[in-house]
Design an enzyme around this catalytic site. Structure first.
Site, short mmCIF file in Angstrom:
data_model
loop_
_atom_site.label_atom_id
_atom_site.label_comp_id
_atom_site.label_asym_id
_atom_site.label_seq_id
_atom_site.Cartn_x
_atom_site.Cartn_y
_atom_site.Cartn_z
N GLU A 1 3.29 6.54 2.64
CA GLU A 1 1.96 6.99 2.23
C GLU A 1 0.98 6.21 3.09
O GLU A 1 0.80 5.01 2.90
CB GLU A 1 1.74 6.76 0.74
CG GLU A 1 0.56 7.54 0.18
CD GLU A 1 -0.60 6.65 -0.17
OE1 GLU A 1 -1.58 6.64 0.62
OE2 GLU A 1 -0.55 5.98 -1.21
N CYS B 1 -7.30 5.01 0.49
CA CYS B 1 -6.75 5.90 1.53
C CYS B 1 -7.23 7.33 1.34
O CYS B 1 -7.29 8.10 2.30
CB CYS B 1 -5.22 5.85 1.52
SG CYS B 1 -4.48 6.22 -0.09
N GLU C 1 5.58 10.82 -3.86
CA GLU C 1 5.84 9.92 -4.97
C GLU C 1 5.27 10.55 -6.24
O GLU C 1 4.50 11.50 -6.20
CB GLU C 1 5.21 8.55 -4.74
CG GLU C 1 5.83 7.79 -3.56
CD GLU C 1 5.29 6.39 -3.41
OE1 GLU C 1 4.16 6.12 -3.86
OE2 GLU C 1 5.99 5.54 -2.83
N ASN D 1 -5.19 -2.88 -1.61
CA ASN D 1 -6.38 -2.30 -2.24
C ASN D 1 -6.20 -1.97 -3.72
O ASN D 1 -7.15 -2.06 -4.49
CB ASN D 1 -6.85 -1.06 -1.47
CG ASN D 1 -5.80 0.01 -1.35
OD1 ASN D 1 -4.61 -0.27 -1.17
ND2 ASN D 1 -6.21 1.26 -1.44
#
Length: 502
Positions: A256, A290, A468, A158
């Site tokens: 993630e 997300c 992150e 994405n």
């Protein structure tokens, strides 16, 4: 309409340990989802290609020409990569739009973000200190950080170049070699990044781009004994499987994963600001994010006023070609994914949901060959409906009423995911209370989908593990080693008489 005819796409060769080679894995077809045309047919990486990349990475990472560099010397490579991205932003944007269907305005922003990520971690290298720890005995104590060795980065389709940079930059800054596996639906922009990395002069072998099947190249990168860490962004089911594989070799991972993020509108919110933010939070990127604010909780006292205004504004969003500067909602990444989103809406209807707008592909010649889907708002179901539980990953919003803080906190947390959330209110103490009470990795207050590479990002519950970005993002790719250096120069008293007798 932007004329992209002068932009040539990568030729489809893979970057295997610093060499451009034709892949020997399964065939990959990259399509332009705005019209279904084929961008490029290429062969992905096979297990043999991956093994070759790993062997080259081992040699390159162990070479003193890389491993022996001082931090500020490694930083120069990151700055050079950032410069290369910035010099090629238009080209990168077109390639990524062709690969994913995103608007050019978004892909330009993602390329700029990637450049900023490399530049940031170069600056982190320039300014990171190691630790002289507090002395508690007759030894000087200190802690140093060293590269792990080889790192695998597995990124989604994405937002490939931004996701790539978010993993590659800190891993290289830490002194590692990096093997990148981009998604098969969007391989081209990662291959373009490899060209830029090569031109920046990074020593050969330290970076590879290996698009390919997860069951083949993905499993190799996770299971190989010389891979010291995996950073993965993608679906929760794949993340669970990866975590099990990593546990077998006691390898650290960052995951993630998915989200079903709540957006909460209190009765004192600024209506226009909130409507704009809610639409951006769920319908930008065609909902393929997300952190999309896919569950909208509106306080019951303003529900009947707010929802019709939101629906009317959503109907006015411009759905169109990715190269049209006026487009706000472009095509989805792939026809298969568009059909998956449509199936979720069909399921929601069966659960009793009312479609307030959208709920279908748009009509018209400009849409007929593309993977388009209208921005969709659903109502009339409870928070226990499947459409409120599962990640749709498309332009679909579910609206639900709530009564008070306790009610909305309970509903927000009644979900397996915990990635992000948005709060809309003029009352900061209330925003602070509610934000602290929600199980989530990120809280936006009177804004949404704002990011900074300096601010850690990650999720809770089924949304993943680890963080992150930020200064500690580089440390995640390093091993910490402690030193004790004697300061008194005398034999340890434990030896006592035994030493004297000798």
């Amino acid at each position: 309409m932007y004329d992209a005819s002068n932009i040539t796409l990568p030729d489809g060769k893979l970057f295997v340990g610093g060499e451009w080679e034709t892949g020997t894995g399964a065939e990959i077809t990259s399509i332009f989802p705005a019209d279904g045309s084929v961008n490029r047919v290429l062969h992905g990486a096979s297990r043999a290609d991956g093994e070759r990349a790993i062997a080259r990475a081992i040699a390159a990472q162990a070479d003193p020409a890389w491993r022996g560099l001082k931090p500020h010397e490694r930083a120069r490579f990151l700055y050079a990569i950032a410069d290369g991205i910035e010099a090629n932003i238009d080209r990168i944007a077109v390639i990524q739009s062709r690969d994913t269907g995103k608007t050019l305005s978004e892909t330009r922003a993602l390329a700029g973000s990637a450049a900023g990520t490399f530049r940031y971690f170069g600056a982190v290298l320039e300014t990171s200190d190691e630790d002289l720890t507090v002395q508690r005995g007759n030894a000087l104590t200190l802690s140093v950080f060293e590269p792990l060795g080889l790192v695998a980065a597995i990124t989604p389709w994405n937002s490939p170049i931004a996701s790539d940079a978010q993993k590659i930059a800190p891993a290289l800054a830490a002194g590692n070699a990096v093997l990148l596996k981009p998604a098969s639906w969007s391989p081209l922009v990662s291959l373009e990044l490899a060209r830029i990395v090569e031109e920046a002069g990074l020593p050969k072998g330290l970076f590879s781009v290996l698009p390919g099947a997860g069951r083949e190249i993905g499993n190799l990168l996770v299971e190989h004994p010389d891979i010291a860490r995996v950073s993965f962004t993608g679906g929760t089911s794949t993340g669970r499987m990866l975590a099990r594989q990593a546990a077998e070799k006691l390898m650290p991972v960052s995951l993630e994963l998915g989200g079903k993020s709540p957006t909460i509108v209190f009765e004192d919110a600024d209506i226009n600001q909130t409507i704009a933010g809610v639409m951006f939070g769920v319908f930008s990127s065609t909902g393929q994010s997300c952190i999309a604010g896919a569950r909208l909780f509106v306080q019951r006292s303003i529900y009947d006023e707010f929802v019709p205004k939101l629906v009317a504004a959503t109907k006015r969003l411009k759905v169109g070609h990715p190269f049209d500067p006026a487009t706000q909602v472009a095509s989805m990444v792939h026809f298969e994914h568009r059909d998956s989103v449509a199936q979720y809406v069909t399921m929601a209807r069966a659960e009793g949901a009312e479609v307030l707008c959208g709920g279908e592909a748009p009509d018209g010649d400009e849409y007929k060959n593309g993977a388009y889907y209208l921005p969709t708002i659903l109502a009339g179901v409870g928070n226990d409906a499947r459409i409120c539980r599962e990640e749709v990953f498309g332009p679909v919003l579910v609206v639900l009423p709530f009564d008070d803080e306790a009610d909305v906190i309970a509903q927000s947390n009644d979900n397996d995911y915990g990635l992000a959330s948005g709060l809309w209110t003029r009352d900061f103490p209330k925003a602070w209370r509610v934000g602290r009470a929600i199980s989530t990795g990120t809280v936006w207050v009177n804004t949404y989908k704002q990011f900074s590479i300096s601010t850690p990002f990650g999720g809770e519950k089924d949304s993943g593990m680890g963080r992150e970005k930020g200064r500690e993002g580089m440390r995640a790719y390093m091993a910490q080693k402690s030193f004790y250096v004697d300061l008194i120069g005398a034999p340890h008293p434990w030896a006592g008489a035994a030493l004297e007798a000798s």
